[in-house]
Motif scaffolding. Sequence first.
Motif, PDB file in Angstrom:
ATOM      1  N   ALA A  40      41.531   7.721 -50.443  1.00 18.17           N
ATOM      2  CA  ALA A  40      40.652   8.878 -50.657  1.00 18.17           C
ATOM      3  C   ALA A  40      41.471  10.163 -50.840  1.00 18.17           C
ATOM      4  N   ARG A  41      42.768  10.000 -51.116  1.00 13.07           N
ATOM      5  CA  ARG A  41      43.692  11.101 -51.426  1.00 13.07           C
ATOM      6  C   ARG A  41      43.985  11.981 -50.207  1.00 13.07           C
ATOM      7  N   LYS A  42      43.964  11.373 -49.038  1.00 14.57           N
ATOM      8  CA  LYS A  42      44.401  12.047 -47.829  1.00 14.57           C
ATOM      9  C   LYS A  42      45.821  11.587 -47.498  1.00 14.57           C
ATOM     10  N   ASN A  43      46.635  12.509 -47.020  1.00 10.88           N
ATOM     11  CA  ASN A  43      47.972  12.150 -46.560  1.00 10.88           C
ATOM     12  C   ASN A  43      47.867  11.687 -45.108  1.00 10.88           C
ATOM     13  N   VAL A  44      48.288  10.447 -44.859  1.00  5.70           N
ATOM     14  CA  VAL A  44      48.030   9.793 -43.578  1.00  5.70           C
ATOM     15  C   VAL A  44      49.338   9.300 -42.962  1.00  5.70           C
ATOM     16  N   LEU A  45      49.443   9.453 -41.652  1.00  2.16           N
ATOM     17  CA  LEU A  45      50.572   8.926 -40.892  1.00  2.16           C
ATOM     18  C   LEU A  45      50.055   7.980 -39.821  1.00  2.16           C
ATOM     19  N   ILE A  46      50.595   6.769 -39.789  1.00  2.00           N
ATOM     20  CA  ILE A  46      50.347   5.846 -38.682  1.00  2.00           C
ATOM     21  C   ILE A  46      51.489   5.991 -37.681  1.00  2.00           C
ATOM     22  N   VAL A  47      51.150   6.246 -36.415  1.00  2.00           N
ATOM     23  CA  VAL A  47      52.139   6.217 -35.341  1.00  2.00           C
ATOM     24  C   VAL A  47      51.894   4.938 -34.557  1.00  2.00           C
ATOM     25  N   ASP A  48      52.818   3.999 -34.663  1.00  2.00           N
ATOM     26  CA  ASP A  48      52.697   2.724 -33.965  1.00  2.00           C
ATOM     27  C   ASP A  48      53.210   2.909 -32.543  1.00  2.00           C
ATOM     28  N   LEU A  49      52.292   2.961 -31.589  1.00  2.00           N
ATOM     29  CA  LEU A  49      52.656   3.176 -30.189  1.00  2.00           C
ATOM     30  C   LEU A  49      52.449   1.911 -29.360  1.00  2.00           C
ATOM     31  N   ASP A  50      52.358   0.780 -30.039  1.00  2.00           N
ATOM     32  CA  ASP A  50      52.193  -0.517 -29.380  1.00  2.00           C
ATOM     33  C   ASP A  50      53.515  -1.279 -29.470  1.00  2.00           C
ATOM     34  N   PRO A  51      54.099  -1.672 -28.323  1.00  2.00           N
ATOM     35  CA  PRO A  51      55.373  -2.393 -28.358  1.00  2.00           C
ATOM     36  C   PRO A  51      55.352  -3.660 -29.217  1.00  2.00           C
ATOM     37  N   GLN A  52      54.169  -4.242 -29.438  1.00  2.00           N
ATOM     38  CA  GLN A  52      54.091  -5.425 -30.297  1.00  2.00           C
ATOM     39  C   GLN A  52      54.441  -5.098 -31.741  1.00  2.00           C
ATOM     40  N   GLY A  53      54.250  -3.851 -32.133  1.00  2.00           N
ATOM     41  CA  GLY A  53      54.649  -3.413 -33.475  1.00  2.00           C
ATOM     42  C   GLY A  53      53.850  -4.016 -34.606  1.00  2.00           C
ATOM     43  N   ASN A  54      52.642  -4.454 -34.332  1.00  2.00           N
ATOM     44  CA  ASN A  54      51.872  -5.136 -35.375  1.00  2.00           C
ATOM     45  C   ASN A  54      51.396  -4.206 -36.485  1.00  2.00           C
ATOM     46  N   ALA A  55      51.140  -2.937 -36.151  1.00  2.00           N
ATOM     47  CA  ALA A  55      50.741  -1.997 -37.197  1.00  2.00           C
ATOM     48  C   ALA A  55      51.881  -1.797 -38.193  1.00  2.00           C
ATOM     49  N   SER A  56      53.104  -1.783 -37.680  1.00  2.00           N
ATOM     50  CA  SER A  56      54.269  -1.651 -38.566  1.00  2.00           C
ATOM     51  C   SER A  56      54.380  -2.864 -39.484  1.00  2.00           C
ATOM     52  N   THR A  57      54.239  -4.056 -38.916  1.00  2.00           N
ATOM     53  CA  THR A  57      54.282  -5.281 -39.712  1.00  2.00           C
ATOM     54  C   THR A  57      53.166  -5.290 -40.748  1.00  2.00           C
ATOM     55  N   GLY A  58      51.992  -4.813 -40.347  1.00  2.00           N
ATOM     56  CA  GLY A  58      50.818  -4.873 -41.207  1.00  2.00           C
ATOM     57  C   GLY A  58      50.879  -3.993 -42.433  1.00  2.00           C
ATOM     58  N   VAL A  59      51.784  -2.998 -42.434  1.00  2.00           N
ATOM     59  CA  VAL A  59      51.968  -2.183 -43.637  1.00  2.00           C
ATOM     60  C   VAL A  59      53.314  -2.473 -44.301  1.00  2.00           C
ATOM     61  N   GLY A  60      53.909  -3.633 -43.929  1.00  2.00           N
ATOM     62  CA  GLY A  60      55.072  -4.116 -44.661  1.00  2.00           C
ATOM     63  C   GLY A  60      56.431  -3.719 -44.125  1.00  2.00           C
ATOM     64  N   ARG A  61      56.498  -3.128 -42.916  1.00  2.00           N
ATOM     65  CA  ARG A  61      57.799  -2.751 -42.360  1.00  2.00           C
ATOM     66  C   ARG A  61      58.346  -3.909 -41.550  1.00  2.00           C
ATOM     67  N   GLU A  62      59.391  -4.550 -42.068  1.00  2.00           N
ATOM     68  CA  GLU A  62      59.985  -5.699 -41.385  1.00  2.00           C
ATOM     69  C   GLU A  62      60.719  -5.249 -40.127  1.00  2.00           C
ATOM     70  N   ARG A  63      60.700  -6.111 -39.124  1.00  2.00           N
ATOM     71  CA  ARG A  63      61.244  -5.733 -37.818  1.00  2.00           C
ATOM     72  C   ARG A  63      62.724  -5.354 -37.890  1.00  2.00           C
ATOM     73  N   GLU A  64      63.495  -6.012 -38.722  1.00  2.00           N
ATOM     74  CA  GLU A  64      64.927  -5.726 -38.786  1.00  2.00           C
ATOM     75  C   GLU A  64      65.220  -4.389 -39.467  1.00  2.00           C
ATOM     76  N   ASN A  65      64.197  -3.773 -40.080  1.00  2.00           N
ATOM     77  CA  ASN A  65      64.390  -2.503 -40.785  1.00  2.00           C
ATOM     78  C   ASN A  65      63.826  -1.307 -40.022  1.00  2.00           C
ATOM     79  N   ARG A  66      63.574  -1.490 -38.733  1.00  2.00           N
ATOM     80  CA  ARG A  66      63.019  -0.396 -37.928  1.00  2.00           C
ATOM     81  C   ARG A  66      64.156   0.253 -37.133  1.00  2.00           C
ATOM     82  N   ASP A  67      64.647   1.374 -37.635  1.00  2.00           N
ATOM     83  CA  ASP A  67      65.814   2.011 -37.036  1.00  2.00           C
ATOM     84  C   ASP A  67      65.421   3.087 -36.028  1.00  2.00           C
ATOM     85  N   ILE A  68      64.746   4.124 -36.484  1.00  2.00           N
ATOM     86  CA  ILE A  68      64.284   5.190 -35.595  1.00  2.00           C
ATOM     87  C   ILE A  68      62.790   4.987 -35.398  1.00  2.00           C
TER      88      ILE A  68
END
Length: 270
Positions: A40-68
């Motif tokens: 809908a043309r909104k600029n959106v940020l997801i902050v993944d605050l769950d140690p399981q990290g599933n939100a990160s995985t769900g948008v394509g961020r592989e676990r080995e590429n999570r630096d900061i």
Amino acid sequence: MSTNLSTDHKKPEIIAIANQKGGVGKTTTTINLATALAAARKNVLIVDLDPQGNASTGVGRERENRDITSYDIMMEEATFSEAIEKTSIPRLSLVSSTIDLTGAELELVDQSQRTYRLRNALKDPIIGQFDYILIDCPPSLNLLTLNALSAADSVIVPLQCEFFALEGLSLLLRTIETVQANFNPKLRIEGVVLTMYDGRNNLSGQVAQDVRSYLGDKVFKTVIPRNVRISEAPSHGKPALLYDYKCTGSQAYIRLATELLRREKKSQAA
């Protein structure tokens, strides 16, 4: 961090997606609501605050590429400017999470301002580039969830249509009242979204009726159906809206985003 969006922007709407129960569609709601808002043309940020990290995985961020990650933010070892990453989805950015976040609660127990670590970090000027920030909370009422609720403007509660739904909701509502009284008086309930609804199941209908009679218009009109395509999407590193745009689950999240935007517009006009 790679973004060239201007930081000259109004304050974003910060929404915590929270429920102390697991398996209620919390992360699924975070991912797909964020994607629908971005569409809908909104600029959106997801902050993944769950140690399981599933939100990160769900948008394509592989676990080995999570630096900061959000752990570094919580420990004041990094800023949002350093932690934000673009995703492959236009207008959608991410602060990822790893299992390191599990230790944050123990490490912060003796620290001052431990409930406000996230709120303080969100003062970073780069936050001004976003219209919405969605915080995916862990499935527990711990210090991480308290940080999210203390930093948020509002909270969305995904609620599975099952027998014990209202019991769990009562506990969460008491926690929200405690946060309002002690940490964040401006926190409001944005709404409850009913998830995993099965129209063939009498129980789903009864739970929906009970929740609506209990909370009235705080319950979103949009109901998220039980849908296999929603369940399949995370294994492909995609939100359901990208995995199968036409499925009933994706279309429901588009309606949810539309309903949220209308609520926000109405609230601003009031």
